[in-house]
Design a protein around this motif. Sequence first.
Motif, PDB file in Angstrom:
ATOM      1  N   VAL A   1       0.854  -1.185   0.000  1.00  0.00           N
ATOM      2  CA  VAL A   1       0.000   0.000   0.000  1.00  0.00           C
ATOM      3  C   VAL A   1       0.890   1.235   0.000  1.00  0.00           C
ATOM      4  O   VAL A   1       1.743   1.401   0.873  1.00  0.00           O
ATOM      5  CB  VAL A   1      -0.940   0.005   1.223  1.00  0.00           C
ATOM      6  CG1 VAL A   1      -1.800   1.252   1.232  1.00  0.00           C
ATOM      7  CG2 VAL A   1      -1.805  -1.252   1.225  1.00  0.00           C
ATOM      8  N   ILE A   2       0.685   2.080  -1.013  1.00  0.00           N
ATOM      9  CA  ILE A   2       1.529   3.257  -1.223  1.00  0.00           C
ATOM     10  C   ILE A   2       0.642   4.485  -1.298  1.00  0.00           C
ATOM     11  O   ILE A   2      -0.373   4.482  -2.008  1.00  0.00           O
ATOM     12  CB  ILE A   2       2.324   3.112  -2.548  1.00  0.00           C
ATOM     13  CG1 ILE A   2       3.125   1.817  -2.528  1.00  0.00           C
ATOM     14  CG2 ILE A   2       3.222   4.323  -2.793  1.00  0.00           C
ATOM     15  CD1 ILE A   2       3.634   1.375  -3.868  1.00  0.00           C
ATOM     16  N   ASN A   3       1.008   5.540  -0.563  1.00  0.00           N
ATOM     17  CA  ASN A   3       0.179   6.752  -0.628  1.00  0.00           C
ATOM     18  C   ASN A   3       0.574   7.598  -1.839  1.00  0.00           C
ATOM     19  O   ASN A   3       1.538   7.291  -2.548  1.00  0.00           O
ATOM     20  CB  ASN A   3       0.192   7.528   0.693  1.00  0.00           C
ATOM     21  CG  ASN A   3       1.494   8.227   0.988  1.00  0.00           C
ATOM     22  OD1 ASN A   3       2.398   8.308   0.157  1.00  0.00           O
ATOM     23  ND2 ASN A   3       1.599   8.746   2.205  1.00  0.00           N
ATOM     24  N   LYS A   4      -0.173   8.678  -2.069  1.00  0.00           N
ATOM     25  CA  LYS A   4       0.037   9.538  -3.253  1.00  0.00           C
ATOM     26  C   LYS A   4       1.417  10.188  -3.268  1.00  0.00           C
ATOM     27  O   LYS A   4       1.907  10.579  -4.314  1.00  0.00           O
ATOM     28  CB  LYS A   4      -1.035  10.634  -3.307  1.00  0.00           C
ATOM     29  CG  LYS A   4      -2.434  10.116  -3.457  1.00  0.00           C
ATOM     30  CD  LYS A   4      -2.763   9.871  -4.899  1.00  0.00           C
ATOM     31  CE  LYS A   4      -4.253   9.530  -5.000  1.00  0.00           C
ATOM     32  NZ  LYS A   4      -4.654   9.215  -6.325  1.00  0.00           N
TER      33      LYS A   4
ATOM     34  N   GLY B   1       4.070   8.586  -2.578  1.00  0.00           N
ATOM     35  CA  GLY B   1       5.019   7.521  -2.884  1.00  0.00           C
ATOM     36  C   GLY B   1       5.581   6.819  -1.669  1.00  0.00           C
ATOM     37  O   GLY B   1       6.523   6.040  -1.783  1.00  0.00           O
TER      38      GLY B   1
ATOM     39  N   GLY C   1      -7.226   4.566  -4.515  1.00  0.00           N
ATOM     40  CA  GLY C   1      -7.102   4.868  -5.943  1.00  0.00           C
ATOM     41  C   GLY C   1      -6.939   3.589  -6.735  1.00  0.00           C
ATOM     42  O   GLY C   1      -7.765   2.682  -6.652  1.00  0.00           O
ATOM     43  N   GLU C   2      -5.825   3.491  -7.436  1.00  0.00           N
ATOM     44  CA  GLU C   2      -5.587   2.338  -8.305  1.00  0.00           C
ATOM     45  C   GLU C   2      -5.228   1.087  -7.503  1.00  0.00           C
ATOM     46  O   GLU C   2      -4.380   1.121  -6.609  1.00  0.00           O
ATOM     47  CB  GLU C   2      -4.452   2.639  -9.288  1.00  0.00           C
ATOM     48  CG  GLU C   2      -4.188   1.484 -10.228  1.00  0.00           C
ATOM     49  CD  GLU C   2      -3.006   1.702 -11.146  1.00  0.00           C
ATOM     50  OE1 GLU C   2      -2.762   0.816 -11.971  1.00  0.00           O
ATOM     51  OE2 GLU C   2      -2.328   2.736 -11.034  1.00  0.00           O
TER      52      GLU C   2
ATOM     53  N   GLU D   1      -5.033   7.557  -0.883  1.00  0.00           N
ATOM     54  CA  GLU D   1      -4.969   8.956  -0.453  1.00  0.00           C
ATOM     55  C   GLU D   1      -5.012   8.897   1.075  1.00  0.00           C
ATOM     56  O   GLU D   1      -6.077   8.929   1.685  1.00  0.00           O
ATOM     57  CB  GLU D   1      -6.162   9.726  -1.024  1.00  0.00           C
ATOM     58  CG  GLU D   1      -6.187  11.192  -0.653  1.00  0.00           C
ATOM     59  CD  GLU D   1      -5.058  11.973  -1.298  1.00  0.00           C
ATOM     60  OE1 GLU D   1      -4.404  12.735  -0.585  1.00  0.00           O
ATOM     61  OE2 GLU D   1      -4.840  11.819  -2.512  1.00  0.00           O
TER      62      GLU D   1
ATOM     63  N   THR E   1       0.005  -3.780  -5.953  1.00  0.00           N
ATOM     64  CA  THR E   1       0.061  -2.500  -5.240  1.00  0.00           C
ATOM     65  C   THR E   1      -1.320  -1.858  -5.171  1.00  0.00           C
ATOM     66  O   THR E   1      -2.149  -2.045  -6.067  1.00  0.00           O
ATOM     67  CB  THR E   1       1.021  -1.507  -5.927  1.00  0.00           C
ATOM     68  OG1 THR E   1       0.568  -1.278  -7.266  1.00  0.00           O
ATOM     69  CG2 THR E   1       2.446  -2.011  -5.932  1.00  0.00           C
TER      70      THR E   1
ATOM     71  N   ASN F   1      -3.666  -2.377  -8.430  1.00  0.00           N
ATOM     72  CA  ASN F   1      -2.978  -3.045  -9.524  1.00  0.00           C
ATOM     73  C   ASN F   1      -2.659  -4.477  -9.101  1.00  0.00           C
ATOM     74  O   ASN F   1      -1.689  -4.710  -8.373  1.00  0.00           O
ATOM     75  CB  ASN F   1      -1.704  -2.277  -9.888  1.00  0.00           C
ATOM     76  CG  ASN F   1      -1.035  -2.819 -11.112  1.00  0.00           C
ATOM     77  OD1 ASN F   1      -1.046  -4.019 -11.376  1.00  0.00           O
ATOM     78  ND2 ASN F   1      -0.423  -1.924 -11.879  1.00  0.00           N
TER      79      ASN F   1
ATOM     80  N   GLU G   1      -2.777   2.045  -4.435  1.00  0.00           N
ATOM     81  CA  GLU G   1      -2.464   3.459  -4.212  1.00  0.00           C
ATOM     82  C   GLU G   1      -3.595   4.057  -3.377  1.00  0.00           C
ATOM     83  O   GLU G   1      -4.771   3.857  -3.676  1.00  0.00           O
ATOM     84  CB  GLU G   1      -2.351   4.199  -5.536  1.00  0.00           C
ATOM     85  CG  GLU G   1      -1.946   5.641  -5.365  1.00  0.00           C
ATOM     86  CD  GLU G   1      -1.874   6.355  -6.701  1.00  0.00           C
ATOM     87  OE1 GLU G   1      -2.906   6.918  -7.124  1.00  0.00           O
ATOM     88  OE2 GLU G   1      -0.792   6.329  -7.304  1.00  0.00           O
TER      89      GLU G   1
END
Length: 178
Positions: A118-121, A123, A161-162, A173, A169, A164, A171
């Motif tokens: 899990v990655i925030n906006k 990065g 968000g995305e 907020e 991953t 994938n 994404e």
Amino acid sequence: MTDAVLTLPDGSALITMGFVRGAVGIRGWVKIGSDTEYLDSLLDYGTWYLIKGKQRVEIEVETGKVVNNKELQVKFAGCDDRNQAELWQGYTIAIARADFEETEDGEYYWTDLIGMSVINKEGIVLGNVHSLLQTGAHDVLVIRGGEHGEKLIPFIEHFVGEVNLEAKTIEVEWGLDY
């Protein structure tokens, strides 16, 4: 319950989805503890894998029913009396991941989300999806393993968000101070 992933000898995934609670009646039926969203969802699969310790048995479901809207009962092919049914008590039920139906766009099986990064906006990697919680209003991602502590992120469009699946991953907020 967090889905556990097991594998068949050919490397294909098995997803745990419940367990055999015990025998019911005298004609070979068993009671099932289901970890699915809907009690009768396991009946969508004709072949189950029953697992206990190092034992793994592929078995056909002959028929099944929901009793009083609260208990799933099934009869396995070839299991014709209570003594045979009692032998299955305590076995974990797994389904081949390849047997799952395709999802619609924006829909995901929980088991596919477990372990994703899990990655925030900005990065920043917040961690990996450890599990999901069902709250009634919406599902919640439980994120662990990052240096920023455990995070609980609502799995809704406003925050997510995305997704994938190929890159594993998600994404989001989500700030570090949330």
